[in-house]
Design a protein around this motif. Structure first.
Motif, PDB file in Angstrom:
ATOM      1  N   THR A  83       0.847  -1.192   0.000  1.00  0.00           N
ATOM      2  CA  THR A  83       0.000   0.000   0.000  1.00  0.00           C
ATOM      3  C   THR A  83       0.885   1.246   0.000  1.00  0.00           C
ATOM      4  O   THR A  83       2.097   1.171   0.221  1.00  0.00           O
ATOM      5  N   ARG A  85       0.891   3.445   2.259  1.00  0.00           N
ATOM      6  CA  ARG A  85       1.405   3.528   3.632  1.00  0.00           C
ATOM      7  C   ARG A  85       2.650   2.644   3.809  1.00  0.00           C
ATOM      8  O   ARG A  85       3.624   3.060   4.425  1.00  0.00           O
ATOM      9  N   ASP A  86       2.609   1.431   3.250  1.00  0.00           N
ATOM     10  CA  ASP A  86       3.763   0.528   3.311  1.00  0.00           C
ATOM     11  C   ASP A  86       4.967   1.149   2.602  1.00  0.00           C
ATOM     12  O   ASP A  86       6.086   1.133   3.111  1.00  0.00           O
ATOM     13  N   LEU A  88       5.571   4.298   2.022  1.00  0.00           N
ATOM     14  CA  LEU A  88       6.075   5.446   2.781  1.00  0.00           C
ATOM     15  C   LEU A  88       6.918   4.982   3.964  1.00  0.00           C
ATOM     16  O   LEU A  88       7.944   5.595   4.289  1.00  0.00           O
ATOM     17  N   ALA A  89       6.511   3.904   4.617  1.00  0.00           N
ATOM     18  CA  ALA A  89       7.291   3.360   5.732  1.00  0.00           C
ATOM     19  C   ALA A  89       8.660   2.897   5.242  1.00  0.00           C
ATOM     20  O   ALA A  89       9.688   3.178   5.865  1.00  0.00           O
TER      21      ALA A  89
END
Length: 124
Positions: A83, A85-86, A88-89
């Motif tokens: 995702t 979010r993944d 970005l992490a």
């Protein structure tokens, strides 16, 4: 470093296209811990980490450890279905590229050539 053989098969398939012709690629599939151990004795190295959503934290930890053990290593993250979010992490760690599909390796050719050109300058 992967759970199966999808990425090592792809790297073997595309290695002659993405590596400078005057270099010989030494390809090795390894576990996370073995990969980290190999980095302590390696010269110019590219590590392709397969990242799966259910092991994102462990993958990020390995990327961080690798950057400490061998700061000049070119680290690539391969992960399908990550995702935003993944991604970005993962982007918070010292990686050079994130790819989703084996065919994406070919697009990394200019970056890989620059990496080995810089490595050769440091060895002179």
């Amino acid at each position: 470093c992967e759970s199966g053989s999808r990425w090592i098969t792809a790297v073997r398939r595309f290695a002659s296209e993405i590596m400078p012709s005057d270099l010989v690629a030494q390809l090795q599939a390894a576990s996370r811990s073995k990969t980290l151990g190999l980095l302590t004795h390696a010269g110019p190295t590219i590590v392709l980490w397969e990242v799966e959503r259910d092991a994102l934290a462990a993958s990020c930890e390995c990327v961080a450890q690798a950057s400490i053990l061998a700061p000049n290593t070119l680290q690539i993250v391969a992960g399908a279905g990550l995702t935003l979010r993944d991604r970005l992490a993962i982007a918070a760690f010292p990686i050079s590229a994130t790819i989703e599909h084996p065919e994406d390796l070919v697009g990394l050719k200019p970056m890989i050539y620059r990496y080995f050109a810089r490595s050769a300058q440091h060895l002179d």
